[in-house]
Design a protein around this motif. Structure first.
Motif, PDB file in Angstrom:
ATOM      1  N   SER A 136      12.876   5.720  37.555  1.00 45.76           N
ATOM      2  CA  SER A 136      12.186   4.698  36.760  1.00 45.76           C
ATOM      3  C   SER A 136      11.522   5.326  35.538  1.00 45.76           C
ATOM      4  O   SER A 136      11.597   4.794  34.423  1.00 45.76           O
ATOM      5  CB  SER A 136      11.133   3.984  37.614  1.00 45.76           C
ATOM      6  N   ARG A 137      10.874   6.479  35.747  1.00 51.00           N
ATOM      7  CA  ARG A 137      10.245   7.161  34.609  1.00 51.00           C
ATOM      8  C   ARG A 137      11.299   7.619  33.598  1.00 51.00           C
ATOM      9  O   ARG A 137      11.092   7.512  32.382  1.00 51.00           O
ATOM     10  CB  ARG A 137       9.436   8.355  35.103  1.00 51.00           C
ATOM     11  N   ALA A 138      12.421   8.128  34.099  1.00 47.89           N
ATOM     12  CA  ALA A 138      13.490   8.564  33.202  1.00 47.89           C
ATOM     13  C   ALA A 138      14.048   7.382  32.413  1.00 47.89           C
ATOM     14  O   ALA A 138      14.339   7.491  31.211  1.00 47.89           O
ATOM     15  CB  ALA A 138      14.604   9.242  34.011  1.00 47.89           C
ATOM     16  N   PHE A 139      14.207   6.260  33.061  1.00 51.72           N
ATOM     17  CA  PHE A 139      14.679   5.036  32.405  1.00 51.72           C
ATOM     18  C   PHE A 139      13.717   4.625  31.301  1.00 51.72           C
ATOM     19  O   PHE A 139      14.128   4.350  30.160  1.00 51.72           O
ATOM     20  CB  PHE A 139      14.813   3.936  33.463  1.00 51.72           C
ATOM     21  N   LEU A 140      12.432   4.574  31.603  1.00 53.42           N
ATOM     22  CA  LEU A 140      11.448   4.151  30.609  1.00 53.42           C
ATOM     23  C   LEU A 140      11.406   5.105  29.425  1.00 53.42           C
ATOM     24  O   LEU A 140      11.312   4.674  28.269  1.00 53.42           O
ATOM     25  CB  LEU A 140      10.068   4.042  31.266  1.00 53.42           C
ATOM     26  N   ALA A 141      11.493   6.414  29.709  1.00 49.26           N
ATOM     27  CA  ALA A 141      11.495   7.395  28.619  1.00 49.26           C
ATOM     28  C   ALA A 141      12.762   7.275  27.775  1.00 49.26           C
ATOM     29  O   ALA A 141      12.712   7.325  26.536  1.00 49.26           O
ATOM     30  CB  ALA A 141      11.373   8.802  29.193  1.00 49.26           C
ATOM     31  N   HIS A 142      13.899   7.126  28.435  1.00 50.94           N
ATOM     32  CA  HIS A 142      15.184   7.030  27.731  1.00 50.94           C
ATOM     33  C   HIS A 142      15.221   5.826  26.798  1.00 50.94           C
ATOM     34  O   HIS A 142      15.767   5.895  25.699  1.00 50.94           O
ATOM     35  CB  HIS A 142      16.314   6.934  28.758  1.00 50.94           C
ATOM     36  N   LEU A 143      14.621   4.721  27.228  1.00 52.55           N
ATOM     37  CA  LEU A 143      14.644   3.494  26.429  1.00 52.55           C
ATOM     38  C   LEU A 143      13.452   3.385  25.483  1.00 52.55           C
ATOM     39  O   LEU A 143      13.314   2.394  24.768  1.00 52.55           O
ATOM     40  CB  LEU A 143      14.690   2.279  27.349  1.00 52.55           C
TER      41      LEU A 143
ATOM     42  N   ARG B 181      25.123   5.768  35.263  1.00 52.84           N
ATOM     43  CA  ARG B 181      23.973   6.331  34.562  1.00 52.84           C
ATOM     44  C   ARG B 181      23.742   5.595  33.245  1.00 52.84           C
ATOM     45  O   ARG B 181      24.575   4.800  32.815  1.00 52.84           O
ATOM     46  CB  ARG B 181      24.196   7.832  34.353  1.00 52.84           C
ATOM     47  N   PRO B 182      22.643   5.861  32.570  1.00 52.50           N
ATOM     48  CA  PRO B 182      22.242   5.009  31.456  1.00 52.50           C
ATOM     49  C   PRO B 182      23.232   4.946  30.317  1.00 52.50           C
ATOM     50  O   PRO B 182      23.294   3.946  29.608  1.00 52.50           O
ATOM     51  CB  PRO B 182      20.917   5.624  30.995  1.00 52.50           C
ATOM     52  N   SER B 183      24.026   5.986  30.121  1.00 53.77           N
ATOM     53  CA  SER B 183      24.925   5.981  28.973  1.00 53.77           C
ATOM     54  C   SER B 183      26.026   4.944  29.087  1.00 53.77           C
ATOM     55  O   SER B 183      26.597   4.533  28.074  1.00 53.77           O
ATOM     56  CB  SER B 183      25.553   7.372  28.803  1.00 53.77           C
ATOM     57  N   HIS B 184      26.349   4.504  30.300  1.00 57.59           N
ATOM     58  CA  HIS B 184      27.454   3.558  30.430  1.00 57.59           C
ATOM     59  C   HIS B 184      27.266   2.551  31.560  1.00 57.59           C
ATOM     60  O   HIS B 184      28.219   2.034  32.106  1.00 57.59           O
ATOM     61  CB  HIS B 184      28.773   4.314  30.617  1.00 57.59           C
ATOM     62  N   ALA B 185      26.025   2.257  31.915  1.00 55.43           N
ATOM     63  CA  ALA B 185      25.770   1.228  32.922  1.00 55.43           C
ATOM     64  C   ALA B 185      25.107   0.041  32.236  1.00 55.43           C
ATOM     65  O   ALA B 185      23.924   0.086  31.896  1.00 55.43           O
ATOM     66  CB  ALA B 185      24.877   1.765  34.035  1.00 55.43           C
TER      67      ALA B 185
END
Length: 266
Positions: A46-53, A5-9
């Motif tokens: 993809s939407r979650a990724f874009l929002a997170h970043l 997941r985004p926190s550690h990938a």
């Protein structure tokens, strides 16, 4: 162990940096993937990724994107998935038609099947592969990143003890033609109960009714893995399943095993 997941990938962070560098401040247009209900997880991730970043973007479906008034100034993010192989080839067709009309483009993590489904590498188009073996053999110019569905973080099932088991095998042309599993009366091809724009939350809710599953549907397996279900993954008609399993599921989700052509592996 945890999902990538985004926190550690680091692969997701690398993807974000490439998008920033290639877009160079240009407006972003996200063009999500059509397809079955499993593709909704790719789009939601993809939407979650874009929002997170912190990316600002406009979302346009494939039938809308050519109507964008200033496409030539935009960096387009093409949704990833399995639409780049001998069975489905809508994504390379889209990329080929869009590439001359946009400033630059990123194809989000995709399985790249064997030629002749491959257009030649195009300047300004960066490809990401969702496995680090099969796809890269076919597209050495691609860069590995996990499937975008891995950017979702659904709450796992607290105590999967219902005793309910799901058999969810493909009934379309990508099924394993040598197997009769899809013909079992108990089979339920869950991915066909919605489409790429259906709510991904509903996909997870359906799976919460079970505590174990057998499937050759990649996103049924990914969602089941994230929920903590006991998952056995089977191959389909080309090496997509095995390659994503080795790249992103094996060793990360102890609740997931694979039944290869040679037999079960855990």
């Amino acid at each position: 162990m945890h999902a990538p997941r985004p926190s550690h990938a680091p692969e997701f962070k690398r993807l974000a940096q490439y998008i920033r560098d290639d877009a160079a401040g240009a407006p972003l247009v996200f063009c999500p993937s059509p397809g079955n209900w499993g593709d909704s997880l790719i789009n939601a991730g993809s939407r979650a990724f874009l929002a997170h970043l912190g990316f600002a973007y406009v979302e346009l479906r494939r039938e809308q994107i050519l109507d964008h008034p200033d496409l030539a100034s935009c960096h387009v993010l093409v949704g990833g998935g399995g639409g780049w192989c001998e069975f489905w080839h809508t994504t390379p067709e889209l990329v080929s038609s869009l590439a001359p009309q946009v400033r630059s483009m990123t194809v989000l993590p995709t399985t790249f099947g064997e030629p002749p489904t491959q257009p030649e590498p195009t300047e300004g188009v960066r490809l990401f592969a969702r496995d680090d073996s099969y796809s890269l053999d076919n597209r050495p110019d691609a860069i590995f990143c996990h499937d975008m569905a891995f950017h979702l973080s659904p709450d796992p099932v607290d105590d999967p003890s219902s005793g309910n088991h799901l058999s969810a095998f493909r009934i379309d042309k990508e099924r394993d033609q040598a197997s009769a599993r899809s013909e079992d009366p108990a089979n339920r091809d869950l991915s066909l109960e919605g489409n790429g724009f259906s709510a991904s939350s509903g996909f997870y809710d359906r799976l919460r009714e079970f505590d174990s599953l057998d499937t050759d549907r990649l996103h049924v397996a990914i969602a089941g893995a994230q929920l903590g279900l006991d998952v056995t993954l089977y191959p389909s008609a080309y090496p997509k399943i095995e390659s994503v399993y080795r790249s992103s599921l094996e060793g990360t989700f102890p609740n997931v095993g694979i039944h290869s052509h040679e037999g079960p592996v855990r």
